[in-house]
Write a protein that holds these residues in place. Structure first.
Motif, short mmCIF file in Angstrom:
data_model
loop_
_atom_site.label_atom_id
_atom_site.label_comp_id
_atom_site.label_asym_id
_atom_site.label_seq_id
_atom_site.Cartn_x
_atom_site.Cartn_y
_atom_site.Cartn_z
N GLY A 184 19.81 18.04 -0.08
CA GLY A 184 20.49 17.05 -0.90
C GLY A 184 20.61 15.75 -0.16
O GLY A 184 20.39 15.66 1.05
N ASP A 185 20.96 14.74 -0.91
CA ASP A 185 21.16 13.41 -0.35
C ASP A 185 22.65 13.14 -0.35
O ASP A 185 23.24 12.91 -1.41
N ASP A 186 23.27 13.17 0.83
CA ASP A 186 24.72 13.02 0.90
C ASP A 186 25.19 11.60 0.54
O ASP A 186 26.37 11.37 0.33
N SER A 187 24.27 10.66 0.41
CA SER A 187 24.67 9.31 0.03
C SER A 187 24.66 9.11 -1.48
O SER A 187 24.93 8.03 -1.97
N GLN A 188 24.33 10.19 -2.23
CA GLN A 188 24.32 10.05 -3.69
C GLN A 188 25.57 10.65 -4.28
O GLN A 188 26.02 11.69 -4.10
N ASP A 229 15.31 21.15 -4.00
CA ASP A 229 15.42 19.76 -3.53
C ASP A 229 16.36 19.02 -4.47
O ASP A 229 16.53 19.39 -5.63
N GLU A 230 16.96 17.94 -3.97
CA GLU A 230 17.88 17.12 -4.76
C GLU A 230 19.01 17.97 -5.34
O GLU A 230 19.39 17.84 -6.50
N TYR A 231 19.57 18.85 -4.52
CA TYR A 231 20.59 19.78 -4.99
C TYR A 231 21.81 19.05 -5.57
O TYR A 231 22.49 19.58 -6.44
N GLN A 232 22.08 17.84 -5.12
CA GLN A 232 23.24 17.11 -5.65
C GLN A 232 23.09 16.84 -7.14
O GLN A 232 24.08 16.60 -7.83
N ASP A 233 21.88 16.92 -7.66
CA ASP A 233 21.63 16.70 -9.08
C ASP A 233 21.63 18.00 -9.89
O ASP A 233 21.40 17.98 -11.10
N THR A 234 21.86 19.12 -9.24
CA THR A 234 21.84 20.42 -9.92
C THR A 234 23.12 20.60 -10.73
O THR A 234 24.21 20.36 -10.24
N ASN A 235 22.96 21.04 -11.97
CA ASN A 235 24.13 21.28 -12.81
C ASN A 235 24.53 22.76 -12.74
O ASN A 235 23.88 23.57 -12.07
#
Length: 169
Positions: free
Chosen positions: A165-169, A138-144
Motif C-alpha cells: 500500500g501507499d501510506d501517503s494515500q 497491490d494498492e491495498y489502501q484502495d481495497t474495500n
C-alpha cells in the motif's frame, strides 16, 4: 494467475460458478449497460425518472454498488446517505432478478458472486485456495470491505497474503 479483482473473479466464476447459479457463458454488463437495465426495470415497475423523489439511473447504480462493496444493505445506505429516496429496495430486487434471469453480471456481481461461491461451496473454496498458495494485493489502501473478504476466503488454506500500500494515500 494475476489480474484485477474483477478479472480474477470472472475467471474463477466461469470455472466454478455453477454451484451458486452462475453458468460459464454469463455476460458481463459494463456500467452503461447496467444503468440501462436499471432504467428498463424502473420503467417496468412504473417508477418514473422525472419524479423528483426518485434518483436517476447513475445515482441508483452508485447506491447499489456502494451497498455491495461495503457489504451493507441498500436500506442502510439509503437511510444514512439518501433518505429522500423511496422504493429503491423494490427496484434493487427487480434489477437482481432481471440479471439472474438473463445470466448477466455487473462488475459488482463478479465480486459478490465470487464471495458467495467461496462462502457457500467449501469444495470450491478449498480447491481454489490450494491452487493459489500466495496472494499479493497491490494498492491495498484502495481495497474495500468486499474485496478484503474475498482475499480472506481465497487464503483460507494457507494464509499467505502480502499486501502493498501507499501510506501517503
Amino acid at each position: 494467475c494475476g489480474g484485477t479483482f474483477h478479472s480474477v473473479a470472472n475467471m474463477l466464476l466461469r470455472r466454478n460458478g455453477r454451484s451458486v447459479g452462475i453458468e460459464p457463458g454469463f455476460t458481463i454488463l459494463d456500467r452503461g449497460d447496467a444503468e440501462d437495465l436499471i432504467a428498463l426495470v424502473r420503467s417496468q415497475l412504473g417508477l418514473n425518472e422525472k419524479d423528483k423523489r426518485f434518483p436517476r439511473k447513475g445515482t441508483i447504480m452508485e447506491m447499489i454498488s456502494k451497498s455491495e462493496n461495503t457489504l451493507r444493505s441498500l436500506d442502510e445506505i439509503i437511510l444514512e446517505e439518501f433518505s429522500h429516496f423511496s422504493d429503491l429496495g423494490r427496484l434493487q430486487k427487480a434489477y437482481q432478478a432481471a440479471k439472474r434471469q438473463k445470466q448477466l453480471l455487473d462488475y459488482d456481481d463478479l465480486l459478490v458472486m465470487l464471495r458467495q461461491l467461496l462462502l457457500l461451496d467449501e469444495a470450491a473454496r478449498t480447491r481454489i485456495s490450494s491452487q493459489y498458495r500466495y496472494i499479493l494485493v497491490d494498492e491495498y489502501q484502495d481495497t474495500n470491505r468486499l474485496q478484503a473478504e474475498v482475499i480472506r476466503q481465497l487464503a483460507t488454506m494457507h494464509q499467505n497474503v502480502m499486501v502493498v500500500g501507499d501510506d501517503s494515500q
